[in-house]
Scaffold this active site. Structure first.
Site, PDB file in Angstrom:
ATOM      1  N   ASP A   9      15.503  26.902  47.930  1.00  0.00           N
ATOM      2  CA  ASP A   9      16.438  27.746  48.664  1.00  0.00           C
ATOM      3  C   ASP A   9      16.079  27.610  50.144  1.00  0.00           C
ATOM      4  O   ASP A   9      14.982  27.160  50.489  1.00  0.00           O
ATOM      5  CB  ASP A   9      16.273  29.194  48.171  1.00  0.00           C
ATOM      6  CG  ASP A   9      17.015  30.184  49.037  1.00  0.00           C
ATOM      7  OD1 ASP A   9      18.235  30.008  49.221  1.00  0.00           O
ATOM      8  OD2 ASP A   9      16.380  31.134  49.529  1.00  0.00           O
ATOM      9  N   ASP A  11      17.332  30.095  53.211  1.00  0.00           N
ATOM     10  CA  ASP A  11      17.100  31.356  53.917  1.00  0.00           C
ATOM     11  C   ASP A  11      16.095  32.221  53.164  1.00  0.00           C
ATOM     12  O   ASP A  11      16.277  32.515  51.981  1.00  0.00           O
ATOM     13  CB  ASP A  11      18.407  32.133  54.042  1.00  0.00           C
ATOM     14  CG  ASP A  11      19.450  31.391  54.862  1.00  0.00           C
ATOM     15  OD1 ASP A  11      19.952  31.976  55.824  1.00  0.00           O
ATOM     16  OD2 ASP A  11      19.762  30.234  54.533  1.00  0.00           O
ATOM     17  N   ASP A 167      13.578  32.999  47.020  1.00  0.00           N
ATOM     18  CA  ASP A 167      13.027  34.321  47.369  1.00  0.00           C
ATOM     19  C   ASP A 167      13.842  35.479  46.806  1.00  0.00           C
ATOM     20  O   ASP A 167      13.575  36.631  47.153  1.00  0.00           O
ATOM     21  CB  ASP A 167      12.969  34.459  48.895  1.00  0.00           C
ATOM     22  CG  ASP A 167      14.359  34.614  49.515  1.00  0.00           C
ATOM     23  OD1 ASP A 167      15.228  33.766  49.210  1.00  0.00           O
ATOM     24  OD2 ASP A 167      14.581  35.554  50.284  1.00  0.00           O
TER      25      ASP A 167
END
Length: 220
Positions: A9, A11, A167
């Site tokens: 991922d 961001d 995250d």
């Protein structure tokens, strides 16, 4: 070696983009006469693409046309301001370099719009990550597995031996839907308790721990 391919991922995992996202969100809200949002609110809104970010940021009951205008204004502002305050998390660039030297195949899969994902990858990870895929028309975005499969195809590697790293709860679901193991990071936009409550099975707290988890090497 535990894995041969790592799909990340963007961001909250590789880049801390939160302040630039918040600035562009508040720009779009302000020019349309809507109240702004604080950093913690924007942190909770991200993860499902910029369409969802803006839909969550505008006040409840905002007309669809005004929400669409906010989204358009956000995109235009963010594309030319997305590198103002964004930076890799400490230790990320060094970790990626080490993985590359060891022959890892690396890719980014994000729900951010595709041109921004490719632009940020080129700025911060050129020569380190060859494949970067964002949201685009005709391809289902996360948590659907389509963009992950596209990344593996572009890398020319099988799903077996690949891992997804993110995250958020969206990333956990994405990995599950793609049939990949997931490593969650606790330094991003969601904390450890949130990740555990959403099914995280392996959590690392810094890039050194992530490197060790990927390579199955004990930290020295």
């Amino acid at each position: 070696m535990r894995y041969h391919t790592a799909v990340f991922d963007l961001d909250g995992t590789l880049l801390n983009t939160l302040q630039d996202l918040a600035d562009s969100t508040n720009y779009a809200l302000a020019v349309n006469g809507l109240p702004g949002r604080n950093l913690d609110e924007v942190r909770c809104f991200v993860g499902n693409g910029v369409g969802k970010l803006i839909a969550r940021a505008v006040p409840e009951g905002t007309p669809e046309a005004l929400t669409a205008k906010c989204l358009s204004d956000f995109r235009a502002h963010y594309f030319i301001n997305m590198e103002n305050k964004t930076a890799p998390y400490p230790g990320i660039t060094e970790m990626l370099s080490r993985l590359g030297q060891e022959g890892f195949h690396l890719a980014i899969v994000s729900n951010k719009f595709d041109s921004a994902v490719k632009g940020l990858c080129q700025t911060y990870f050129e020569g380190l990550i060859p494949v970067a895929i964002g949201e685009s028309q005709g391809v289902a975005h996360k948590p659907a597995p389509d963009t992950v499969f596209k990344a593996l195809q572009e890398l020319g590697v099988p799903a077996e031996g690949a891992v997804y790293i993110g995250d958020s709860d969206v990333d956990i679901a994405t990995a599950r839907n793609a049939g990949l193991p997931c490593i969650s990071v606790s330094w991003g936009f969601r904390d450890r308790d949130f990740l555990l409550s959403h099914g995280a099975t392996e959590i690392v707290s810094n890039p050194q721990e992530l490197y060790a988890a990927l390579t199955d090497e004990k930290e020295r």
